[in-house]
Enzyme design. Structure first.
Site, PDB file in Angstrom:
ATOM      1  N   CYS A 168      10.261 -22.847  30.074  1.00 20.88           N
ATOM      2  CA  CYS A 168       8.963 -23.203  30.930  1.00 20.88           C
ATOM      3  C   CYS A 168       8.459 -24.267  31.107  1.00 20.88           C
ATOM      4  O   CYS A 168       7.786 -25.060  31.774  1.00 20.88           O
ATOM      5  CB  CYS A 168       7.776 -21.939  30.874  1.00 20.88           C
ATOM      6  N   HIS A 214       7.762 -22.597  38.384  1.00 22.70           N
ATOM      7  CA  HIS A 214       8.152 -21.621  37.229  1.00 22.70           C
ATOM      8  C   HIS A 214       9.227 -22.234  36.923  1.00 22.70           C
ATOM      9  O   HIS A 214      10.580 -21.547  37.728  1.00 22.70           O
ATOM     10  CB  HIS A 214       7.428 -21.080  36.518  1.00 22.70           C
ATOM     11  N   HIS A 237       3.387 -18.032  28.845  1.00 14.81           N
ATOM     12  CA  HIS A 237       4.264 -18.439  29.644  1.00 14.81           C
ATOM     13  C   HIS A 237       3.141 -19.568  30.733  1.00 14.81           C
ATOM     14  O   HIS A 237       2.254 -19.278  30.222  1.00 14.81           O
ATOM     15  CB  HIS A 237       4.644 -18.008  30.491  1.00 14.81           C
TER      16      HIS A 237
END
Length: 333
Positions: A247, A307, A295
Protein backbone atom coordinates in the site's frame (compact mmCIF):
# COMPACT_ATOMS: atom_id res chain seq x y z
CA UNK A 1 -20.60 11.07 -9.00
CA UNK A 2 -19.54 9.38 -5.79
CA UNK A 3 -18.21 5.85 -5.67
CA UNK A 4 -20.78 3.81 -3.78
CA UNK A 5 -20.90 0.17 -4.73
CA UNK A 6 -18.15 -2.38 -5.11
CA UNK A 7 -17.65 -4.19 -8.43
CA UNK A 8 -20.27 -6.84 -8.99
CA UNK A 9 -22.66 -5.49 -6.33
CA UNK A 10 -25.96 -3.77 -6.95
CA UNK A 11 -26.24 -2.35 -3.46
CA UNK A 12 -28.39 -5.25 -2.21
CA UNK A 13 -27.17 -7.21 0.77
CA UNK A 14 -25.63 -10.58 0.01
CA UNK A 15 -26.98 -13.41 2.16
CA UNK A 16 -24.45 -16.17 2.75
CA UNK A 17 -25.80 -19.67 3.40
CA UNK A 18 -25.98 -20.75 7.02
CA UNK A 19 -22.91 -22.74 8.10
CA UNK A 20 -23.00 -26.39 9.08
CA UNK A 21 -23.22 -27.03 12.84
CA UNK A 22 -19.82 -26.57 14.47
CA UNK A 23 -18.34 -24.99 11.35
CA UNK A 24 -17.35 -21.34 11.04
CA UNK A 25 -19.59 -19.18 8.93
CA UNK A 26 -18.10 -17.63 5.82
CA UNK A 27 -18.47 -14.21 7.48
CA UNK A 28 -16.43 -15.43 10.45
CA UNK A 29 -13.79 -16.73 8.05
CA UNK A 30 -13.79 -13.36 6.26
CA UNK A 31 -13.23 -11.50 9.51
CA UNK A 32 -10.46 -13.89 10.54
CA UNK A 33 -8.71 -13.53 7.18
CA UNK A 34 -9.14 -9.74 7.31
CA UNK A 35 -7.59 -9.65 10.80
CA UNK A 36 -4.62 -11.76 9.69
CA UNK A 37 -3.96 -9.55 6.69
CA UNK A 38 -4.33 -6.44 8.85
CA UNK A 39 -1.65 -7.76 11.23
CA UNK A 40 0.54 -8.63 8.24
CA UNK A 41 0.12 -5.06 6.95
CA UNK A 42 1.22 -3.63 10.30
CA UNK A 43 4.27 -5.91 10.28
CA UNK A 44 4.99 -4.93 6.66
CA UNK A 45 5.19 -1.28 7.69
CA UNK A 46 7.57 -2.22 10.51
CA UNK A 47 9.68 -4.17 8.02
CA UNK A 48 9.77 -1.31 5.51
CA UNK A 49 10.68 1.18 8.23
CA UNK A 50 13.52 -1.03 9.49
CA UNK A 51 14.73 -1.57 5.93
CA UNK A 52 14.82 2.18 5.25
CA UNK A 53 16.64 2.82 8.50
CA UNK A 54 19.12 0.03 7.73
CA UNK A 55 19.91 1.66 4.40
CA UNK A 56 20.50 5.02 6.09
CA UNK A 57 22.81 3.39 8.64
CA UNK A 58 24.73 1.60 5.87
CA UNK A 59 25.18 4.88 4.02
CA UNK A 60 26.44 6.53 7.21
CA UNK A 61 28.94 3.72 7.78
CA UNK A 62 30.27 4.07 4.23
CA UNK A 63 30.60 7.85 4.67
CA UNK A 64 32.43 7.37 7.99
CA UNK A 65 34.73 4.77 6.44
CA UNK A 66 35.68 7.28 3.75
CA UNK A 67 36.35 9.91 6.42
CA UNK A 68 38.52 7.46 8.36
CA UNK A 69 40.57 6.63 5.26
CA UNK A 70 41.04 10.35 4.52
CA UNK A 71 41.99 10.98 8.16
CA UNK A 72 44.54 8.18 8.14
CA UNK A 73 46.09 9.64 4.99
CA UNK A 74 46.16 13.07 6.60
CA UNK A 75 47.95 11.67 9.66
CA UNK A 76 50.50 9.99 7.40
CA UNK A 77 51.14 13.31 5.64
CA UNK A 78 51.50 15.17 8.93
CA UNK A 79 53.93 12.57 10.26
CA UNK A 80 55.99 12.93 7.09
CA UNK A 81 56.14 16.68 7.61
CA UNK A 82 57.16 16.22 11.25
CA UNK A 83 59.78 13.64 10.18
CA UNK A 84 61.22 16.02 7.58
CA UNK A 85 61.66 18.70 10.24
CA UNK A 86 63.36 16.21 12.56
CA UNK A 87 65.74 15.08 9.82
CA UNK A 88 66.62 18.71 9.05
CA UNK A 89 67.54 19.28 12.69
CA UNK A 90 69.73 16.18 12.71
CA UNK A 91 71.64 17.33 9.61
CA UNK A 92 72.40 20.72 11.23
CA UNK A 93 73.50 19.36 14.55
CA UNK A 94 70.13 19.63 16.13
CA UNK A 95 69.65 23.29 15.20
CA UNK A 96 67.06 24.28 12.65
CA UNK A 97 68.09 26.88 10.03
CA UNK A 98 66.30 29.61 11.96
CA UNK A 99 68.27 28.90 15.12
CA UNK A 100 71.58 28.95 13.22
CA UNK A 101 70.70 32.36 11.79
CA UNK A 102 69.68 33.64 15.20
CA UNK A 103 73.16 32.86 16.51
CA UNK A 104 74.82 34.80 13.68
CA UNK A 105 77.13 37.77 14.44
CA UNK A 106 75.17 39.92 11.98
CA UNK A 107 72.37 41.90 13.72
CA UNK A 108 70.24 41.83 10.56
CA UNK A 109 70.77 38.11 10.18
CA UNK A 110 69.97 37.70 13.88
CA UNK A 111 66.65 39.55 13.54
CA UNK A 112 65.73 37.66 10.39
CA UNK A 113 66.70 34.38 11.97
CA UNK A 114 64.71 35.08 15.16
CA UNK A 115 61.64 35.81 13.08
CA UNK A 116 62.08 32.64 11.04
CA UNK A 117 62.65 30.70 14.24
CA UNK A 118 59.34 31.93 15.65
CA UNK A 119 57.59 31.05 12.39
CA UNK A 120 59.13 27.59 12.40
CA UNK A 121 58.04 26.98 16.02
CA UNK A 122 54.54 28.15 15.14
CA UNK A 123 54.41 25.87 12.11
CA UNK A 124 55.61 22.90 14.16
CA UNK A 125 53.03 23.56 16.84
CA UNK A 126 50.40 23.83 14.09
CA UNK A 127 51.39 20.42 12.70
CA UNK A 128 51.19 18.87 16.17
CA UNK A 129 47.81 20.49 16.86
CA UNK A 130 46.45 19.34 13.51
CA UNK A 131 47.78 15.85 14.12
CA UNK A 132 46.01 15.74 17.50
CA UNK A 133 42.77 17.05 15.97
CA UNK A 134 42.89 14.48 13.19
CA UNK A 135 43.53 11.68 15.67
CA UNK A 136 40.58 12.90 17.77
CA UNK A 137 38.42 12.94 14.62
CA UNK A 138 39.41 9.37 13.83
CA UNK A 139 38.50 8.27 17.35
CA UNK A 140 35.12 9.98 16.99
CA UNK A 141 34.51 8.52 13.53
CA UNK A 142 35.29 5.03 14.83
CA UNK A 143 32.87 5.47 17.76
CA UNK A 144 30.15 6.73 15.42
CA UNK A 145 30.73 3.85 13.03
CA UNK A 146 30.40 1.37 15.91
CA UNK A 147 27.13 3.00 16.96
CA UNK A 148 25.82 2.80 13.40
CA UNK A 149 26.82 -0.86 13.22
CA UNK A 150 24.86 -1.57 16.41
CA UNK A 151 21.81 0.23 15.01
CA UNK A 152 22.21 -1.62 11.71
CA UNK A 153 22.24 -4.96 13.51
CA UNK A 154 19.19 -3.97 15.58
CA UNK A 155 17.32 -3.07 12.40
CA UNK A 156 18.35 -6.36 10.82
CA UNK A 157 16.82 -8.21 13.76
CA UNK A 158 13.67 -6.06 13.52
CA UNK A 159 13.38 -6.89 9.82
CA UNK A 160 13.79 -10.60 10.50
CA UNK A 161 11.15 -10.53 13.24
CA UNK A 162 8.75 -8.54 11.07
CA UNK A 163 9.29 -10.84 8.10
CA UNK A 164 8.56 -13.91 10.23
CA UNK A 165 5.34 -12.32 11.44
CA UNK A 166 4.35 -11.27 7.91
CA UNK A 167 5.03 -14.73 6.53
CA UNK A 168 3.12 -16.45 9.33
CA UNK A 169 0.05 -14.19 9.04
CA UNK A 170 -0.09 -14.40 5.26
CA UNK A 171 0.43 -18.17 5.37
CA UNK A 172 -2.36 -18.54 7.95
CA UNK A 173 -4.74 -16.40 5.89
CA UNK A 174 -3.88 -18.29 2.72
CA UNK A 175 -4.41 -21.60 4.51
CA UNK A 176 -7.90 -20.47 5.49
CA UNK A 177 -8.69 -19.46 1.92
CA UNK A 178 -7.22 -22.66 0.49
CA UNK A 179 -9.67 -24.69 2.56
CA UNK A 180 -12.57 -23.05 0.78
CA UNK A 181 -14.16 -24.53 -2.31
CA UNK A 182 -14.23 -22.44 -5.49
CA UNK A 183 -17.84 -21.47 -4.84
CA UNK A 184 -17.02 -20.43 -1.27
CA UNK A 185 -14.10 -18.31 -2.48
CA UNK A 186 -16.47 -16.51 -4.83
CA UNK A 187 -18.89 -15.93 -1.96
CA UNK A 188 -16.00 -14.73 0.23
CA UNK A 189 -15.12 -12.10 -2.37
CA UNK A 190 -18.78 -11.04 -2.47
CA UNK A 191 -18.78 -10.68 1.31
CA UNK A 192 -15.65 -8.54 1.18
CA UNK A 193 -17.28 -6.32 -1.44
CA UNK A 194 -20.50 -6.11 0.55
CA UNK A 195 -18.65 -5.12 3.70
CA UNK A 196 -16.79 -2.39 1.83
CA UNK A 197 -20.07 -1.24 0.25
CA UNK A 198 -21.76 -0.92 3.64
CA UNK A 199 -18.88 1.08 5.10
CA UNK A 200 -18.77 3.37 2.06
CA UNK A 201 -22.55 3.87 2.24
CA UNK A 202 -22.37 4.92 5.89
CA UNK A 203 -19.55 7.31 5.09
CA UNK A 204 -21.47 8.94 2.24
CA UNK A 205 -24.71 9.09 4.23
CA UNK A 206 -22.90 11.24 6.81
CA UNK A 207 -22.88 14.00 4.17
CA UNK A 208 -19.10 14.30 4.28
CA UNK A 209 -18.76 14.37 0.49
CA UNK A 210 -20.78 17.61 0.28
CA UNK A 211 -17.92 19.39 2.08
CA UNK A 212 -15.13 17.89 -0.02
CA UNK A 213 -14.55 19.94 -3.16
CA UNK A 214 -10.79 20.52 -3.27
CA UNK A 215 -9.04 20.60 -6.63
CA UNK A 216 -5.92 18.59 -7.41
CA UNK A 217 -2.62 20.38 -7.92
CA UNK A 218 -0.53 19.58 -10.99
CA UNK A 219 1.69 17.39 -8.81
CA UNK A 220 -1.41 15.70 -7.41
CA UNK A 221 -2.67 14.96 -10.91
CA UNK A 222 0.69 13.45 -11.83
CA UNK A 223 0.64 11.25 -8.71
CA UNK A 224 -2.88 10.07 -9.52
CA UNK A 225 -1.90 9.27 -13.12
CA UNK A 226 0.94 7.12 -11.86
CA UNK A 227 -1.15 5.33 -9.21
CA UNK A 228 -4.10 4.59 -11.50
CA UNK A 229 -1.74 3.33 -14.21
CA UNK A 230 -0.79 0.52 -11.78
CA UNK A 231 -4.38 -0.78 -11.50
CA UNK A 232 -4.45 -4.54 -11.97
CA UNK A 233 -0.92 -5.14 -10.65
CA UNK A 234 -0.70 -7.49 -7.66
CA UNK A 235 -0.19 -6.55 -4.04
CA UNK A 236 3.30 -7.72 -3.04
CA UNK A 237 4.41 -6.96 0.49
CA UNK A 238 7.51 -4.79 0.67
CA UNK A 239 7.30 -4.00 -3.06
CA UNK A 240 7.72 -0.60 -4.71
CA UNK A 241 7.02 -1.69 -8.27
CA UNK A 242 7.14 -2.00 -11.09
CA UNK A 243 5.62 -5.51 -11.04
CA UNK A 244 3.66 -5.04 -7.82
CA UNK A 245 3.21 -2.85 -4.74
CA UNK A 246 2.26 -2.84 -1.12
CA UNK A 247 0.00 0.00 0.00
CA UNK A 248 2.68 2.55 0.94
CA UNK A 249 4.94 1.39 -1.87
CA UNK A 250 2.24 2.53 -4.30
CA UNK A 251 1.67 5.92 -2.68
CA UNK A 252 5.37 6.70 -2.16
CA UNK A 253 6.28 5.74 -5.74
CA UNK A 254 3.36 7.73 -7.15
CA UNK A 255 4.47 10.89 -5.39
CA UNK A 256 8.10 10.26 -6.29
CA UNK A 257 7.02 10.09 -9.93
CA UNK A 258 5.24 13.43 -9.39
CA UNK A 259 8.50 14.99 -8.22
CA UNK A 260 7.75 14.98 -4.49
CA UNK A 261 9.53 12.21 -2.56
CA UNK A 262 7.67 11.20 0.62
CA UNK A 263 8.35 8.71 3.45
CA UNK A 264 8.14 5.03 2.54
CA UNK A 265 5.72 3.73 5.18
CA UNK A 266 2.15 4.67 6.08
CA UNK A 267 3.13 5.41 9.70
CA UNK A 268 5.93 7.74 8.57
CA UNK A 269 3.63 9.35 6.01
CA UNK A 270 1.20 10.03 8.85
CA UNK A 271 3.94 11.31 11.16
CA UNK A 272 5.83 13.55 8.76
CA UNK A 273 3.32 14.84 6.19
CA UNK A 274 0.93 17.70 6.84
CA UNK A 275 -2.45 16.63 8.19
CA UNK A 276 -5.59 18.23 6.75
CA UNK A 277 -9.26 17.94 7.75
CA UNK A 278 -11.40 15.55 5.70
CA UNK A 279 -13.51 18.48 4.46
CA UNK A 280 -10.35 19.98 2.90
CA UNK A 281 -9.28 16.74 1.22
CA UNK A 282 -8.31 17.06 -2.44
CA UNK A 283 -7.32 14.51 -5.10
CA UNK A 284 -3.76 13.36 -4.57
CA UNK A 285 -3.99 13.52 -0.78
CA UNK A 286 -3.30 10.30 1.12
CA UNK A 287 -5.85 8.60 3.35
CA UNK A 288 -4.41 6.82 6.38
CA UNK A 289 -6.59 3.97 7.64
CA UNK A 290 -7.01 2.16 10.98
CA UNK A 291 -5.85 3.25 14.43
CA UNK A 292 -2.39 1.79 13.87
CA UNK A 293 -2.02 3.59 10.50
CA UNK A 294 -1.33 0.23 8.85
CA UNK A 295 -2.91 1.07 5.49
CA UNK A 296 -2.77 4.02 3.10
CA UNK A 297 -4.53 4.94 -0.14
CA UNK A 298 -4.62 7.91 -2.50
CA UNK A 299 -7.79 9.96 -2.84
CA UNK A 300 -8.72 10.47 -6.51
CA UNK A 301 -11.97 12.43 -6.12
CA UNK A 302 -15.72 11.73 -6.12
CA UNK A 303 -15.47 9.72 -2.91
CA UNK A 304 -13.02 7.22 -4.42
CA UNK A 305 -9.45 6.16 -3.74
CA UNK A 306 -6.86 3.94 -5.40
CA UNK A 307 -4.88 1.47 -3.30
CA UNK A 308 -3.08 -1.86 -3.08
CA UNK A 309 -5.45 -3.74 -0.74
CA UNK A 310 -3.71 -6.88 0.53
CA UNK A 311 -1.96 -10.09 -0.55
CA UNK A 312 -4.06 -11.98 -3.04
CA UNK A 313 -5.62 -8.79 -4.38
CA UNK A 314 -4.60 -6.23 -6.99
CA UNK A 315 -4.25 -2.46 -7.15
CA UNK A 316 -7.79 -1.17 -7.56
CA UNK A 317 -10.22 1.72 -7.09
CA UNK A 318 -12.50 1.58 -4.06
CA UNK A 319 -14.66 3.80 -1.90
CA UNK A 320 -12.63 6.22 0.21
CA UNK A 321 -14.84 5.46 3.22
CA UNK A 322 -14.77 1.68 2.87
CA UNK A 323 -12.33 1.40 5.79
CA UNK A 324 -12.04 3.39 9.02
CA UNK A 325 -10.20 6.65 8.27
CA UNK A 326 -7.60 7.79 10.78
CA UNK A 327 -6.23 10.90 9.03
CA UNK A 328 -5.70 12.73 5.75
CA UNK A 329 -2.16 13.84 4.88
CA UNK A 330 -0.91 16.08 2.06
CA UNK A 331 2.41 15.37 0.32
CA UNK A 332 2.49 18.70 -1.54
CA UNK A 333 1.35 20.96 1.27
Amino acid sequence: MAILSAPGLTGLAYAAPAPEPGKKSLEEVRKEIEDLYHKAAAATDAYNLAEGEAKRQSDQIVALANQIVAGQQRIADLKNRAGAAARAQYRTGGLPPGAQLALSNSPRQFLDGADRLRQGEKATMGVIAELNRTQDDLTRYAAEASAHWRTLEANRLKKEAAKKEIDSKIAAAKALEDKLEAEEKARLLKLEQEHAYKEQSKWLESGVLKEINGKATEAGKAAIRYATAQIGKPYIWGAEGPKGYDCSGLTSEAWKAAGTPIPRTSQEQLRLLKKVPIRDMRPGDLIIYFDDASHVAMYIGDGAMVHAPRPGRHVTIAGAGSMPIKAIVRPDA
